[in-house]
Structures are given as C-alpha cells and as structure tokens.
Motif scaffolding. Structure first.
Motif, mmCIF file in Angstrom:
data_model
loop_
_atom_site.group_PDB
_atom_site.id
_atom_site.type_symbol
_atom_site.label_atom_id
_atom_site.label_comp_id
_atom_site.label_asym_id
_atom_site.label_seq_id
_atom_site.Cartn_x
_atom_site.Cartn_y
_atom_site.Cartn_z
ATOM 1 N N LYS A 43 20.852 23.378 20.936
ATOM 2 C CA LYS A 43 20.773 23.775 19.538
ATOM 3 C C LYS A 43 21.653 25.007 19.309
ATOM 4 O O LYS A 43 21.531 25.999 20.012
ATOM 5 N N VAL A 44 22.561 24.888 18.335
ATOM 6 C CA VAL A 44 23.504 25.974 18.077
ATOM 7 C C VAL A 44 22.991 26.822 16.920
ATOM 8 O O VAL A 44 22.659 26.302 15.862
ATOM 9 N N THR A 45 22.882 28.137 17.155
ATOM 10 C CA THR A 45 22.437 29.033 16.081
ATOM 11 C C THR A 45 23.368 30.237 15.996
ATOM 12 O O THR A 45 23.960 30.638 16.993
ATOM 13 N N SER A 46 23.486 30.752 14.787
ATOM 14 C CA SER A 46 24.295 31.952 14.604
ATOM 15 C C SER A 46 23.364 33.134 14.383
ATOM 16 O O SER A 46 22.353 33.010 13.700
ATOM 17 N N LYS A 47 23.716 34.259 14.971
ATOM 18 C CA LYS A 47 22.892 35.446 14.787
ATOM 19 C C LYS A 47 23.817 36.620 14.531
ATOM 20 O O LYS A 47 24.763 36.850 15.270
ATOM 21 N N MET A 48 23.545 37.347 13.426
ATOM 22 C CA MET A 48 24.414 38.459 13.082
ATOM 23 C C MET A 48 23.632 39.757 13.132
ATOM 24 O O MET A 48 22.501 39.831 12.660
ATOM 25 N N GLN B 179 29.447 32.632 27.170
ATOM 26 C CA GLN B 179 28.374 32.727 28.149
ATOM 27 C C GLN B 179 27.211 31.774 27.842
ATOM 28 O O GLN B 179 26.763 31.052 28.717
ATOM 29 N N SER B 180 26.754 31.781 26.580
ATOM 30 C CA SER B 180 25.575 30.960 26.286
ATOM 31 C C SER B 180 25.918 29.478 26.397
ATOM 32 O O SER B 180 25.104 28.666 26.828
ATOM 33 N N PHE B 181 27.156 29.145 26.050
ATOM 34 C CA PHE B 181 27.563 27.742 26.176
ATOM 35 C C PHE B 181 27.615 27.331 27.647
ATOM 36 O O PHE B 181 27.271 26.212 27.993
ATOM 37 N N LYS B 182 28.020 28.284 28.470
ATOM 38 C CA LYS B 182 28.114 28.016 29.910
ATOM 39 C C LYS B 182 26.741 27.632 30.479
ATOM 40 O O LYS B 182 26.620 26.704 31.278
ATOM 41 N N HIS C 117 28.096 42.330 14.868
ATOM 42 C CA HIS C 117 28.041 41.481 16.066
ATOM 43 C C HIS C 117 27.540 40.106 15.658
ATOM 44 O O HIS C 117 26.422 39.954 15.192
ATOM 45 N N TRP C 118 28.408 39.114 15.808
ATOM 46 C CA TRP C 118 28.086 37.758 15.344
ATOM 47 C C TRP C 118 28.061 36.851 16.574
ATOM 48 O O TRP C 118 29.098 36.498 17.121
ATOM 49 N N LEU C 119 26.854 36.506 16.933
ATOM 50 C CA LEU C 119 26.700 35.703 18.145
ATOM 51 C C LEU C 119 26.477 34.230 17.775
ATOM 52 O O LEU C 119 25.624 33.922 16.948
ATOM 53 N N VAL C 120 27.260 33.354 18.385
ATOM 54 C CA VAL C 120 26.979 31.917 18.245
ATOM 55 C C VAL C 120 26.270 31.514 19.529
ATOM 56 O O VAL C 120 26.855 31.556 20.612
ATOM 57 N N ASP C 121 25.005 31.187 19.374
ATOM 58 C CA ASP C 121 24.174 30.965 20.552
ATOM 59 C C ASP C 121 23.869 29.474 20.732
ATOM 60 O O ASP C 121 23.749 28.740 19.754
#
Lengths: 308, 288
Positions: A253-258, A170-173, A243-247
């Motif tokens: 800018k790509v960030t990971s959030k856990m 979704q966020s990539f979209k 829950h590991w979100l790659v945003d």
C-alpha cells in the motif's frame, strides 16, 4: 530338343539365387543406411528440442508459414507474399503492444523464455523480463509453471528474483524483498507503478514551487529527493524543510506523508515561542487546506508575504 | 561342333537369363529394394528439413538477442551476406519479440486492453494473483462514447463497482479507476485464497463463519494448554487489504485472551496472512 528345358529350369534357379544374394545385399546396405539416418534424425530432433529449451519461440499463424518458407518446406509460395503477410501481423501486434505499454505504464524491452520441463500435463518455463517504469529500470526472473488439473490449469510463479536499483527508495526496498519472498509478481508491478507515480507527482510539485518561488525554495537533494527546503535570503538562520515521504507498506500500500521540520535559532524561539508549534500547526493546515495550499501558505509566511 | 553347340547353348542361357531378370525375378524382388530406397529418400528429406529448422532457430536466437538488447551485433550484420532470407528472418525475430512482450505484459498483470465494437469500446482484463498463484481474471467493457460507461462486466456483485467508478472519477481518469478496482479485486482474491489455504492445510481448525466478500472470518481452534476451544474473529474492514483490521479471541477461560502470549498472537494475526499465522501458532505448539 528336350534337354535344354530342365537345364534352363536349374539355371533359372541359380540365377534367381544370385539375384537374391545381390538383392539381399542391397537390402542390407539400405537397411543399414536407414538405421543410420534414423539415428541421425533422433540426434537432430534432440538438438532441436535443446535449442527450443534455450530459447522458446511460438510458431503459429504467419510465423509458421514463414518458418516453412525459410526451411524450404513450401513450394510455390512467393517470398513477397510471406513477407507482407508476416509484416501485417507484426504491425497489428505493434499497435497492441503500444496500447498495453501506455495503459500499463510499464515499458518492456526484453522477454526471453527457456523451457525447463515439458510433459503432457505440466510445463515449466524460465522467464527473464526487463524493462523500465518511469525512469526506473528493472529486471525480473522467475519460473512459470502451468499444470493441468481437470478442465482448468493452474499457473504459478516461483523462484522470483527482482533486480532494481533501490538506493533512494528504502521503503520500496523493504516491500520488494517481501514480494520476492512471496513470489508476488503482480503485486510488485502494481505497487511499482503506483509508487513511482507518486514519486513523480512529488517531483513535479517540488519543481513547480521552485519555479514559482526561486528565492525561497531550494531542492538540496535534487527534485527527486524527499526534501524541499525553504528559507528567506534575509533570514539565513531560519530554514524550514518540507519532508514528503512516499511510503510503501509490506502489503504494497502506497501512502504519502508530509511533514514540516524547522531549524529555528534559539533566540528567535525565545522571542516568538509560538514558532515551536510549527510542526503541529502544519499538520492542521494539511488537513484543512490539502498539501499544495498548505505548502503555499508556509512559503507565503517565510517569504514575508512580499512576493506572494 | 561341341564348342559351337556349347556357345549356342550358353548364349541361349544368357538370353534367357536377361529375360528372366527382366520378366520374372526383378519386379518381384526389387520391390523391397524400391521401398527401402524410397524410405531412405524420405528420411534424407526429413533430415534436411530438421537441419534447416535447427539452423533457422539458431539464427532466430541470435537475431532475437540483438533485438532484445536493442543493438545490432557485428555477427548479425555479417549475416546479411550469408543468408538469402535475412530480411525475412529479421522480421520473424521482430514478430517473436513483440509477441513475447505482449505475453509478458499479460504475465505481469497488465490490463490487456482490446478495442471492440469498431473502436467505440474497450475490453479490459484485470488479473488477480496471490503469492505466486494466478487466480481469477475479471473483464469489463467500457463504452467510450461521450460519457464513459461500463457496458458489460463479470465483476462479482459484492464489489461496489459504481461507487468505485465515482470515487476515482472514471470520466477523467480511467487509469485511477482501474488501479482502485484492481486493488479491491486483488485484496478480495487474497482473502479468498487465504481462506482456501486455511481449509486445506488445517483440518483441526474449523471455519465457523465467513462471508462472500471474505471480510469476516470466524475460526475455532484448540489452545494446547488445557485443550480449550478458542473462537477467533478476524475482521477485514479495509476492503483494499488482505490483512485484518481487528482480531478478537474468545474463550471460556477468560484469562487466555489477555495473557501476554495470546496478545502477541493477536498482533501476529494482524500482520501476517491467516494461513501463515496459524502455521506459526501450530509450529510453536500453542494450537493443535
């Protein structure tokens, strides 16, 4: 005999006249033929240009030699020589392509170029490129225009269209629609690569934990999903989710959030009020230990430290 | 006698005619015909060449489509019998396919790796672009012997190359280093391009201050209400981004920066590239 000469003179003129007539008829026929041929050539040239517009090839170096050979414009060159020279160039280029593919992390399958407009100072081409990055397939289409401005030339991308299945991204979209709108072709590929690398990291980590703690860890949405769930076989009511979100931001800018989410029965919360603070506690763990060790310690806690 | 004489005369004429044809008239008059015939022949050759080129091109197109689809069409298989040069044509199609893919890598911003110095070093290109404009390309040569080392480059000195190399652990992960460097270069290119567009598109906006890395930008424009000049400071402290991290308005009318309208403008400038944000402000009529 004195009379034949003047007669001959007259007769010669007559013959010459006939000859002229014959010749001028020949000339007329030939000229008409030339005219026809010229028209035919113009038509053929137009046809050739149209074909080139449909799909543009660049004929330089060995390619030009091969073309001349196939079109029968070079006498005396042997086919084997033309073949082997072209083959050598192909092999060299293949090696170069392999290097680009490996380094850029992007596999290209096809690139078709059409020429939309060509003049001395400006060239507009339509490109359609398809390929894949990791397992993700993509197709991009855009117009590339190159315009001479003084000594340098300005290259621009316009009418960018990107086709990619973003069902689970979704966020990539959201980022992708912005990139399309702004014709950010290079940004799109940089971000795609980084984004998919992070997704692969996540997948590998999830799989690693599942393999290491098969009784505790399960991946309800598959290894490519954002969620890993943790539960103990003897405590079916208690489930924790990593829950590991790659945003991806709009800027790419790509960030990971856990995050740690919990499903704890009311009764347990009443008995152990400290359980309600798990989510916050996990964030401190993340900060102190880093993601892998933090997840490991949660798994240790939930598996009652038996098999860790 | 008359008939004989006339016969004799006519045959004499006939002889003369042949001679005349051969000697006098023919060479002169037929040179034009010869010329034209030569031209016809030349044009016919050209026609055949063009036809052959068109045919070759069409065949190559078919072959290319099948190479690009990575499947062999029935049509292409049947071609085998049709042309003597099918093998060569297939190789030509492959050549053009690979050449186009390499070109595509370049267009998509690939690193364009080239081995140099007997494979002991590689040259890497880093392309920059902003909103469809291809901007500067930077190059660096990395020495591959034992310890990786950047031997030559044309990266601007204000990009902290060495600390980026250290930060991303160039020794173990060259790709991560290139990714980070590319991020910095593109963010810089983006900020620079935005500044260029502001200067081009807004004659009424004055650029009071900017630095080489384009991380600080001070603009002066006029607010439409009361025609007050406003000083706008954009601070880009995250060097990997081309959006500011802080926006500040200063104005003689101290109420203006605190008005809800201008607070909104402030967040607009935080989220939108400056040239686009200014366009919006001008279109709604809040700046001149």
């Amino acid at each position: 005999m004195c009379f034949p000469f003047p007669v001959v003179g007259v007769s010669c003129k007559r013959i010459a006249g006939n000859m002229n007539k014959e010749n001028s008829e020949d000339v007329k026929v030939l000229e008409a033929q030339i005219e026809r041929l010229r028209e035919e050539l113009v038509e053929l040239e137009r046809q050739k240009q149209n074909n080139y517009k449909d799909m543009t090839f660049s004929f330089t170096g060995e390619m030009q030699n091969a073309l001349s050979f196939v079109c029968g414009q070079t006498q005396g060159r042997r086919k084997e020589v033309v073949m082997s020279q072209l083959e050598e160039e192909v092999n060299k280029m293949e090696e170069g392509l392999r290097r680009q593919t490996q380094m850029n992390g992007i596999n290209l399958d096809s690139c078709i170029t059409k020429t939309l407009q060509r003049s001395e100072n400006k060239c507009i081409q339509q490109l359609c490129i398809s390929g894949h990055c990791s397992e993700q397939e993509f197709q991009v289409e855009f117009q590339l225009s190159e315009e001479k401005q003084g000594d340098s030339s300005v290259r621009t991308v316009s009418d960018l269209n990107i086709v990619m299945d973003t069902t689970d991204h979704q966020s990539f979209k959201n980022f992708m629609s912005g990139a399309k709108e702004n014709n950010d072709l290079l940004l799109f590929f940089r971000t795609l690569r980084t984004y998919l690398e992070r997704c692969n990291d996540r997948c590998r980590t999830f799989q690693h934990f599942q393999k290491k703690y098969p009784s505790v860890v399960s991946l309800p949405g598959g290894c490519r999903s954002e969620v890993m769930s943790l539960s103990h076989p003897q405590l079916p009511g208690l489930v924790m989710f990593i829950h590991w979100l790659v945003d991806v931001s709009k800027e790419g800018k790509v960030t990971s959030k856990m995050d740690l989410l919990t499903k704890i029965p009311e009764r347990a919360l009443q008995l152990f009020p400290s359980l309600s603070g798990t989510t916050e506690a996990f964030q401190s763990l993340l900060r102190i230990l880093g993601p892998e060790a933090a997840v490991e310690s949660v798994i240790g806690a939930i598996s009652l430290s038996e098999d860790t | 006698m008359d008939t004989v004489l006339s016969k004799g005369v006519f045959s004499h004429f006939g002889l003369l005619e042949v001679q005349a044809r051969n000697r006098l008239i023919r060479p002169q008059q037929s040179s034009r015909v010869k010329e034209l015939k030569a031209e016809v022949a030349a044009l016919k050759i050209k026609r055949e060449q063009l036809k052959a080129e068109i045919q070759t091109h069409k065949t190559l197109q078919k072959l290319r489509l099948s190479v690009d689809k990575q499947s062999i069409d029935k049509e292409v298989e049947e071609m085998e019998e049709e042309f003597a040069d099918t093998e060569l044509l297939k190789l030509m199609a492959k050549h053009s396919h690979i050449k186009d893919l390499i070109y595509a890598h370049h267009l998509l911003g690939g690193y364009n790796i080239i081995k140099t110095n007997n494979d002991k070093a590689v040259c890497v290109s880093l392309a920059t672009a902003y909103e469809g404009f291809y901007l500067d390309t930077y190059n660096l040569e990395i020495d591959l012997r034992s310890v990786l080392r950047i031997s030559h480059h044309n990266i601007p000195p204000f990009i902290p190359l060495n600390s980026l190399a250290e930060q991303s652990n160039i020794q173990t992960d060259v790709k991560a280093f290139l990714e980070l460097l590319s991020l910095h270069l593109n963010a810089y290119a983006g900020r620079k391009q935005q500044l260029k567009l502001v200067k081009e598109q807004f004659k009424s906006v004055e650029v009071m201050e900017s630095n080489t890395l384009c991380t600080l930008l001070v603009l002066m424009f006029t607010a439409s209400t009361k025609r007050t000049p406003v000083l706008c400071t954009l601070d880009y402290s995250d060097h990997t981004k081309s959006l500011p991290t802080r926006v500040l308005f200063e104005c003689e009318d101290s109420d203006l920066p605190n008005s809800p309208e201008w607070k909104e403008h402030c967040s607009l400038l935080m989220e939108t590239p400056v040239h686009k944000a200014l366009m919006i402000l001008r279109n709604v009529g809040d700046i001149i």
